[in-house]
Design a protein around this motif. Structure first.
Motif, mmCIF file in Angstrom:
data_model
loop_
_atom_site.group_PDB
_atom_site.id
_atom_site.type_symbol
_atom_site.label_atom_id
_atom_site.label_comp_id
_atom_site.label_asym_id
_atom_site.label_seq_id
_atom_site.Cartn_x
_atom_site.Cartn_y
_atom_site.Cartn_z
ATOM 1 N N TYR A 10 0.843 -1.203 0.000
ATOM 2 C CA TYR A 10 0.000 0.000 0.000
ATOM 3 C C TYR A 10 0.876 1.249 0.000
ATOM 4 C CZ TYR A 10 -2.790 3.748 2.085
ATOM 5 O OH TYR A 10 -3.377 4.961 2.365
ATOM 6 N N THR A 61 2.675 1.614 -3.333
ATOM 7 C CA THR A 61 1.838 2.121 -4.424
ATOM 8 C C THR A 61 1.901 3.634 -4.504
ATOM 9 O OG1 THR A 61 0.332 0.238 -4.205
ATOM 10 C CG2 THR A 61 -0.499 2.173 -5.370
ATOM 11 N N ALA A 104 -0.923 1.654 -10.798
ATOM 12 C CA ALA A 104 0.463 2.098 -10.627
ATOM 13 C C ALA A 104 1.397 1.285 -11.516
ATOM 14 C CB ALA A 104 0.883 1.973 -9.161
ATOM 15 N N SER A 115 -5.645 0.221 -6.819
ATOM 16 C CA SER A 115 -4.812 1.258 -7.426
ATOM 17 C C SER A 115 -3.385 0.761 -7.657
ATOM 18 C CB SER A 115 -4.791 2.523 -6.564
ATOM 19 O OG SER A 115 -4.171 2.286 -5.315
ATOM 20 N N LEU A 116 -2.995 -0.317 -6.970
ATOM 21 C CA LEU A 116 -1.686 -0.927 -7.226
ATOM 22 C C LEU A 116 -1.568 -1.330 -8.695
ATOM 23 C CD1 LEU A 116 1.023 -2.266 -6.392
ATOM 24 C CD2 LEU A 116 -0.298 -4.306 -5.796
ATOM 25 N N ASN A 125 -4.927 5.983 -4.433
ATOM 26 C CA ASN A 125 -4.522 4.998 -3.446
ATOM 27 C C ASN A 125 -4.978 5.383 -2.044
ATOM 28 O OD1 ASN A 125 -3.028 2.676 -2.479
ATOM 29 N ND2 ASN A 125 -1.460 4.100 -1.793
#
Length: 367
Positions: A61, A64, A211, A207-208, A269
Motif C-alpha cells: 500500500y 503504491t 500504478a 490502485s496498485l 490509493n
C-alpha cells in the motif's frame, strides 16, 4: 578508464545495492546506540513487512503511493527538470478526486466513477504543474523555486477549503464527509475473499494495478515514442536539442503536465482506496519521498518499483519496530535519511573503486 567498458549491472545494480547495505550498516550503529540489538530489529522489521498478509499489504500500500510520486519525479528528471512539487500536485489531485466522489458518488455507479476519478485526479495534478512549467518555459523562472512555492500554496488552499467549504456542519475535524461506498476502491483482500482466498485485511487496493500500468506506459513513452526521445534529448543536451529543432517550451510544459498527472494519481490509493474522505495533509510527505525513490530507482520504472517497495518496507517495518520496542516512529525518518544520504548525496562513493576492481579483473581474465 572508459565508461563504455563498465557494464550496466554494476552501475545500476551493484552500486545501489552496496549503498543500501552501507545505509543499513550505519543504521545498525544507531540501534546499538539506543540499546536495541540491530539483528533483532532487522528481523522485526522484515517479519512485520513481508512475512504475513497484513504486513505485506501495508508494505505494498505504501509502495503504491511511492510509485506514483517516484514516476512523477523521474519523468521530469529525464527532461532535465527537478520537479519538487509532487507534494502539492498530489494534494490538488486529491482535491479533484474528492470533488468527484463527493458530488457524483451517490449518482454514478462504481464502473463510471473509477475512470472519472482517474481522469480528474490526473487533470488536477497536471493543472497544478502547468503554471510552474509555463514560468520555466516562457519566463525563465527556475522550476525548483516555483514548484516549492506551489506546494505551500496547495497546502494553504486545501486548509481553507477543508475549514470553510468542504467540512460538514457540526464537526471541528478538518476533513470532508465520507464518500459514498460506490466511490470506494475495492481492497485486494476483498477481491481474494470473493475467490475463496481468505487473507488478513489491509489497505492495499486495486490502485496498485494502475500504478504498475503507469510504469509500463512510462517505459513505452520515454523509450519508445518520438515524444520520449525529444524529452530525453532536451534533458541530455539542451543545445543539441535546440539545434535539432526540438522546441524547448513545448517539451518542458508537456513533461511537467505529465509529471503532475502522475503525482495526482497518488490520491487514488489514499483517498479512494483507504481514507474515503479528504483529510488535511493526507499526502504526508510522500511527494518529497518520491524524489528519493526516483534517485534510487535511476529514473527507470523497474528501479522505481524496487525503491518504492524498499521505502514501503521502511514505513511498515518501522511501525512494527515502534510497536515492538516502544520507540518513536520518527526513527523511520532517520532510516530514510540514511538511505537517501548513501543513495543520493554519496551515490558515487564506492563507484570508482568498484569500477577499478572490475576493470582489473577483466584485464586479468583477458590475459
Amino acid at each position: 578508464m572508459s565508461q563504455q567498458r563498465i557494464p550496466a549491472w554494476l552501475t545500476v545494480g551493484l552500486v545501489p545495492a552496496i549503498n543500501i547495505l552501507m545505509a543499513f550498516a550505519v543504521s545498525a550503529l544507531l540501534f546499538v546506540y539506543i540499546d536495541i540489538n540491530p539483528l533483532e530489529a532487522a528481523q522485526v522489521m522484515w517479519e512485520g513487512a513481508f512475512t504475513n498478509a497484513e504486513g505485506l499489504g501495508f508494505t505494498l500500500y505504501y509502495a503504491t503511493g511511492f510509485i506514483f510520486t517516484g514516476l512523477a519525479v523521474s519523468l521530469a528528471f529525464h527532461a532535465g527538470l527537478f520537479n519538487i512539487g509532487g507534494e502539492g500536485q498530489a494534494y490538488i489531485g486529491g482535491l479533484g478526486l474528492g470533488l468527484v466522489c463527493l458530488w457524483l458518488g451517490e449518482l454514478l455507479p462504481f464502473w463510471a466513477l473509477l475512470p472519472l476519478g482517474v481522469l480528474v485526479s490526473g487533470l488536477f495534478g497536471a493543472a497544478w504543474a502547468y503554471v510552474p512549467a509555463y514560468l520555466q518555459a516562457k519566463r525563465g523562472s527556475h522550476i525548483v523555486i516555483t514548484t516549492i512555492m506551489f506546494n505551500f500554496i496547495a497546502s494553504a488552499l486545501m486548509a481553507y477549503l477543508l475549514v470553510n467549504v468542504l467540512k460538514p456542519e457540526g464537526t471541528m475535524a478538518t476533513e470532508s464527509r465520507i464518500f459514498a461506498e460506490a466511490a470506494w476502491l475495492p481492497k485486494i483482500h476483498e477481491l481474494l475473499g470473493y475467490l475463496g482466498v481468505q487473507v488478513a485485511a489491509s489497505p492495499l487496493n486495486i490502485s496498485l494495478f494502475w500504478a504498475l500500468i503507469c510504469c509500463l506506459l512510462f517505459w513505452l513513452f520515454v523509450w519508445h515514442t518520438r515524444w520520449g526521445y525529444e524529452l530525453r534529448s532536451v534533458g541530455a543536451n539542451l543545445s543539441a536539442a535546440a539545434y535539432a529543432g526540438i522546441p524547448y517550451p513545448k517539451v518542458v510544459i508537456s513533461t511537467m503536465l505529465l509529471s503532475g498527472m502522475l503525482a495526482g494519481f497518488f490520491a487514488l490509493n489514499v483517498l479512494q482506496g483507504e481514507l474515503h474522505q479528504i483529510k488535511l495533509n493526507f499526502v504526508e510527505g510522500f511527494g518529497f519521498t518520491g524524489i528519493a525513490v526516483a534517485l534510487m530507482g535511476r529514473n527507470h520504472p523497474i528501479g522505481v518499483i524496487l525503491a518504492s517497495v524498499l521505502f514501503g518496507f521502511l514505513y511498515q517495518g518501522g511501525a512494527e519496530l515502534s510497536f515492538e520496542y516502544g520507540i518513536d516512529r520518527n526513527i523511520v525518518v532517520v532510516l530514510q535519511g540514511l538511505v537517501i544520504l548513501f543513495c543520493g548525496a554519496l551515490e558515487h562513493l564506492f563507484r570508482p573503486r568498484l569500477e577499478s576492481v572490475y576493470l582489473r579483473l577483466t584485464r586479468k581474465e583477458a590475459n
